[in-house]
Scaffold this motif. Sequence first.
Motif, PDB file in Angstrom:
ATOM      1  N   GLN A 126       5.800   7.077 -12.997  1.00  0.00           N
ATOM      2  CA  GLN A 126       5.742   8.172 -12.687  1.00  0.00           C
ATOM      3  C   GLN A 126       4.894   8.912 -11.821  1.00  0.00           C
ATOM      4  O   GLN A 126       3.926   9.896 -11.900  1.00  0.00           O
ATOM      5  N   SER A 127       5.084   8.457 -10.502  1.00  0.00           N
ATOM      6  CA  SER A 127       4.307   9.136  -9.800  1.00  0.00           C
ATOM      7  C   SER A 127       4.757  10.817  -9.517  1.00  0.00           C
ATOM      8  O   SER A 127       5.964  10.342  -9.285  1.00  0.00           O
ATOM      9  N   ARG A 128       4.112  11.706  -9.218  1.00  0.00           N
ATOM     10  CA  ARG A 128       4.970  12.982  -8.718  1.00  0.00           C
ATOM     11  C   ARG A 128       5.153  13.382  -7.082  1.00  0.00           C
ATOM     12  O   ARG A 128       3.619  13.328  -6.392  1.00  0.00           O
ATOM     13  N   VAL A 129       5.709  13.038  -6.032  1.00  0.00           N
ATOM     14  CA  VAL A 129       6.219  13.432  -5.022  1.00  0.00           C
ATOM     15  C   VAL A 129       6.595  14.848  -4.714  1.00  0.00           C
ATOM     16  O   VAL A 129       7.288  14.600  -4.876  1.00  0.00           O
ATOM     17  N   PRO A 130       5.454  15.577  -4.754  1.00  0.00           N
ATOM     18  CA  PRO A 130       6.491  16.760  -4.542  1.00  0.00           C
ATOM     19  C   PRO A 130       6.241  17.735  -2.989  1.00  0.00           C
ATOM     20  O   PRO A 130       6.527  18.662  -2.500  1.00  0.00           O
ATOM     21  N   TYR A 131       6.848  16.497  -2.059  1.00  0.00           N
ATOM     22  CA  TYR A 131       7.119  16.590  -0.701  1.00  0.00           C
ATOM     23  C   TYR A 131       8.957  16.079  -0.556  1.00  0.00           C
ATOM     24  O   TYR A 131       8.882  15.750  -1.198  1.00  0.00           O
ATOM     25  N   THR A 132       9.993  16.167   0.675  1.00  0.00           N
ATOM     26  CA  THR A 132      10.911  15.955   0.604  1.00  0.00           C
ATOM     27  C   THR A 132      10.677  14.019   1.256  1.00  0.00           C
ATOM     28  O   THR A 132       9.566  14.803   2.410  1.00  0.00           O
ATOM     29  N   MET A 133      11.045  13.575   1.092  1.00  0.00           N
ATOM     30  CA  MET A 133      11.211  12.625   1.446  1.00  0.00           C
ATOM     31  C   MET A 133      12.448  11.376   1.624  1.00  0.00           C
ATOM     32  O   MET A 133      13.355  11.409   0.778  1.00  0.00           O
ATOM     33  N   GLU A 134      12.951  11.356   2.665  1.00  0.00           N
ATOM     34  CA  GLU A 134      14.018  10.573   3.298  1.00  0.00           C
ATOM     35  C   GLU A 134      13.786   9.435   3.727  1.00  0.00           C
ATOM     36  O   GLU A 134      12.866   9.188   4.163  1.00  0.00           O
ATOM     37  N   ILE A 135      14.135   8.543   2.862  1.00  0.00           N
ATOM     38  CA  ILE A 135      14.523   6.733   2.686  1.00  0.00           C
ATOM     39  C   ILE A 135      15.300   6.132   3.565  1.00  0.00           C
ATOM     40  O   ILE A 135      16.500   6.206   2.868  1.00  0.00           O
ATOM     41  N   MET A 136      14.995   5.865   4.861  1.00  0.00           N
ATOM     42  CA  MET A 136      16.678   5.389   5.435  1.00  0.00           C
ATOM     43  C   MET A 136      16.918   4.137   5.715  1.00  0.00           C
ATOM     44  O   MET A 136      15.610   3.502   6.422  1.00  0.00           O
ATOM     45  N   GLU A 137      17.524   3.204   4.952  1.00  0.00           N
ATOM     46  CA  GLU A 137      17.110   1.532   5.585  1.00  0.00           C
ATOM     47  C   GLU A 137      18.338   1.176   7.159  1.00  0.00           C
ATOM     48  O   GLU A 137      19.110   2.010   6.839  1.00  0.00           O
ATOM     49  N   HIS A 138      17.780   0.800   7.135  1.00  0.00           N
ATOM     50  CA  HIS A 138      18.241   0.248   8.740  1.00  0.00           C
ATOM     51  C   HIS A 138      18.820  -1.315   9.008  1.00  0.00           C
ATOM     52  O   HIS A 138      17.626  -2.149   8.746  1.00  0.00           O
ATOM     53  N   THR A 139      19.441  -1.504   9.760  1.00  0.00           N
ATOM     54  CA  THR A 139      19.274  -3.582  10.357  1.00  0.00           C
ATOM     55  C   THR A 139      19.430  -2.936  11.509  1.00  0.00           C
ATOM     56  O   THR A 139      19.897  -4.138  12.774  1.00  0.00           O
ATOM     57  N   ARG A 194      -0.591  11.180  -0.934  1.00  0.00           N
ATOM     58  CA  ARG A 194       0.253  12.546  -0.471  1.00  0.00           C
ATOM     59  C   ARG A 194       0.367  13.661  -0.949  1.00  0.00           C
ATOM     60  O   ARG A 194      -0.081  14.499  -0.652  1.00  0.00           O
ATOM     61  N   GLY A 195       0.722  13.673  -1.976  1.00  0.00           N
ATOM     62  CA  GLY A 195       1.804  14.183  -2.604  1.00  0.00           C
ATOM     63  C   GLY A 195       0.209  15.746  -3.368  1.00  0.00           C
ATOM     64  O   GLY A 195       0.233  16.218  -3.802  1.00  0.00           O
ATOM     65  N   ALA A 196      -0.756  14.205  -4.018  1.00  0.00           N
ATOM     66  CA  ALA A 196      -1.600  14.506  -5.141  1.00  0.00           C
ATOM     67  C   ALA A 196      -2.942  15.889  -3.653  1.00  0.00           C
ATOM     68  O   ALA A 196      -3.540  16.803  -4.465  1.00  0.00           O
ATOM     69  N   GLN A 197      -2.775  15.342  -2.743  1.00  0.00           N
ATOM     70  CA  GLN A 197      -3.324  16.201  -1.950  1.00  0.00           C
ATOM     71  C   GLN A 197      -2.782  17.935  -1.748  1.00  0.00           C
ATOM     72  O   GLN A 197      -3.621  18.470  -0.472  1.00  0.00           O
ATOM     73  N   GLY A 198      -1.890  17.142  -2.016  1.00  0.00           N
ATOM     74  CA  GLY A 198      -1.127  18.642  -1.497  1.00  0.00           C
ATOM     75  C   GLY A 198      -0.056  19.290  -0.627  1.00  0.00           C
ATOM     76  O   GLY A 198       0.461  20.006  -0.120  1.00  0.00           O
ATOM     77  N   THR A 247       9.130   2.052  -7.842  1.00  0.00           N
ATOM     78  CA  THR A 247       7.234   1.304  -8.005  1.00  0.00           C
ATOM     79  C   THR A 247       6.928   3.398  -8.411  1.00  0.00           C
ATOM     80  O   THR A 247       5.916   3.630  -9.446  1.00  0.00           O
ATOM     81  N   LEU A 248       7.490   3.910  -7.655  1.00  0.00           N
ATOM     82  CA  LEU A 248       6.756   5.861  -7.671  1.00  0.00           C
ATOM     83  C   LEU A 248       7.514   6.202  -9.570  1.00  0.00           C
ATOM     84  O   LEU A 248       7.202   6.644 -10.054  1.00  0.00           O
ATOM     85  N   ASN A 249       9.508   5.683  -9.496  1.00  0.00           N
ATOM     86  CA  ASN A 249       9.436   5.701 -11.227  1.00  0.00           C
ATOM     87  C   ASN A 249       9.252   5.377 -12.140  1.00  0.00           C
ATOM     88  O   ASN A 249       8.730   6.291 -13.514  1.00  0.00           O
ATOM     89  N   ILE A 250       8.784   4.388 -12.342  1.00  0.00           N
ATOM     90  CA  ILE A 250       7.944   3.231 -13.474  1.00  0.00           C
ATOM     91  C   ILE A 250       6.438   3.973 -13.252  1.00  0.00           C
ATOM     92  O   ILE A 250       5.877   4.005 -14.296  1.00  0.00           O
ATOM     93  N   GLY A 276       0.387  -1.214   0.381  1.00  0.00           N
ATOM     94  CA  GLY A 276      -0.263  -0.003   0.308  1.00  0.00           C
ATOM     95  C   GLY A 276       1.283   1.235   0.237  1.00  0.00           C
ATOM     96  O   GLY A 276       0.105   3.075   0.093  1.00  0.00           O
ATOM     97  N   LEU A 277       2.022   1.498   0.032  1.00  0.00           N
ATOM     98  CA  LEU A 277       3.439   1.857   0.845  1.00  0.00           C
ATOM     99  C   LEU A 277       2.984   3.513  -1.384  1.00  0.00           C
ATOM    100  O   LEU A 277       3.336   4.630  -1.049  1.00  0.00           O
ATOM    101  N   PRO A 278       2.769   2.809  -2.614  1.00  0.00           N
ATOM    102  CA  PRO A 278       3.187   3.093  -3.297  1.00  0.00           C
ATOM    103  C   PRO A 278       2.088   4.798  -3.574  1.00  0.00           C
ATOM    104  O   PRO A 278       2.419   5.564  -3.878  1.00  0.00           O
TER     105      PRO A 278
END
Length: 309
Positions: free
Chosen positions: A108-121, A79-83, A103-106, A71-73
Amino acid sequence: MELYFLGTNAGVPTLQRNVTSIALRLLEERRSLWLFDCGEGTQHQILKSPLKLSKLEKVFITHMHGDHIFGLPGLLSSRGAQGVTLPLAIYGPPGIKSFIETTLNISQSRVPYTMEIMEHTGGVLFEDDSFRVEAAKLDHRAESYGYRIEEKDLPGSLDLKRLEAYGLKPGPLYGKLKRGESVDLGGGRWIHASDVLLTPKKGRVVTILGDTRPCPGVESLSKGADLLVHEATFMDDLTELAHEYYHSTAKQAAEAAERAGVKTLFLTHFSSRYKDIEHLQPLLKEAQQIFENTRLAEDFGLYPIQRRS
């Protein structure tokens, strides 16, 4: 602080329950919303709830199985479409960054906010003046993590009788003392915050686990928690099946809660074989025989997290 369950089923959605997603509402504490897992259809569940994507500040993913991430993409795109322009932080195991970006690139989803993705262990993922979030590895087929959210202690209330004895009336000086500062009364007289503050208010601890078999990580994350969310995919009569598929039974969840000394246990991530709330009652009974303060999580259930006295 409140928990809101958006999905409580394991594997696939049913007519009664959606797949896993849990919201932690921190409206009074920081006016924001944290999301733990985002199974398919989570944004639809949010539309039926009092939650708002404009308040979403952080997303924590436990593991990369589809019923926790599909459900994430869509949610990020909507969230972006809502402004919404509020920055978003996403924490998850290795692979989450590639999944989101691909998934967002393929699409062509527009994300107009700053998104920081942090992978962890595992380890401490976030800390500020109010909260600390720690992750630890669990025992599942995929690399799975649990999260421990600790609210830091708050200053105690002002002792009004003592303040009155000092001749102080409500005003700006009250605020200084509440912030831990000292106040000059003149003539060499001072009031220190420690003189007029009552016992600090203990911060709450919430533990939200991903899919897991019994393992040391469960207990370390859960120790002394006010609320533990633990998967209970099967009943005890299917212990061997649970072990084979790297899941837990309701009894095992209750045993973990008892060992960790938690205040309240919520069972979730139920197998589809338990079709509705009536069929889940045996799981609840099984757990309550070991840990009395056990509850069943329900889709759209809102549960306040009370401070311990």
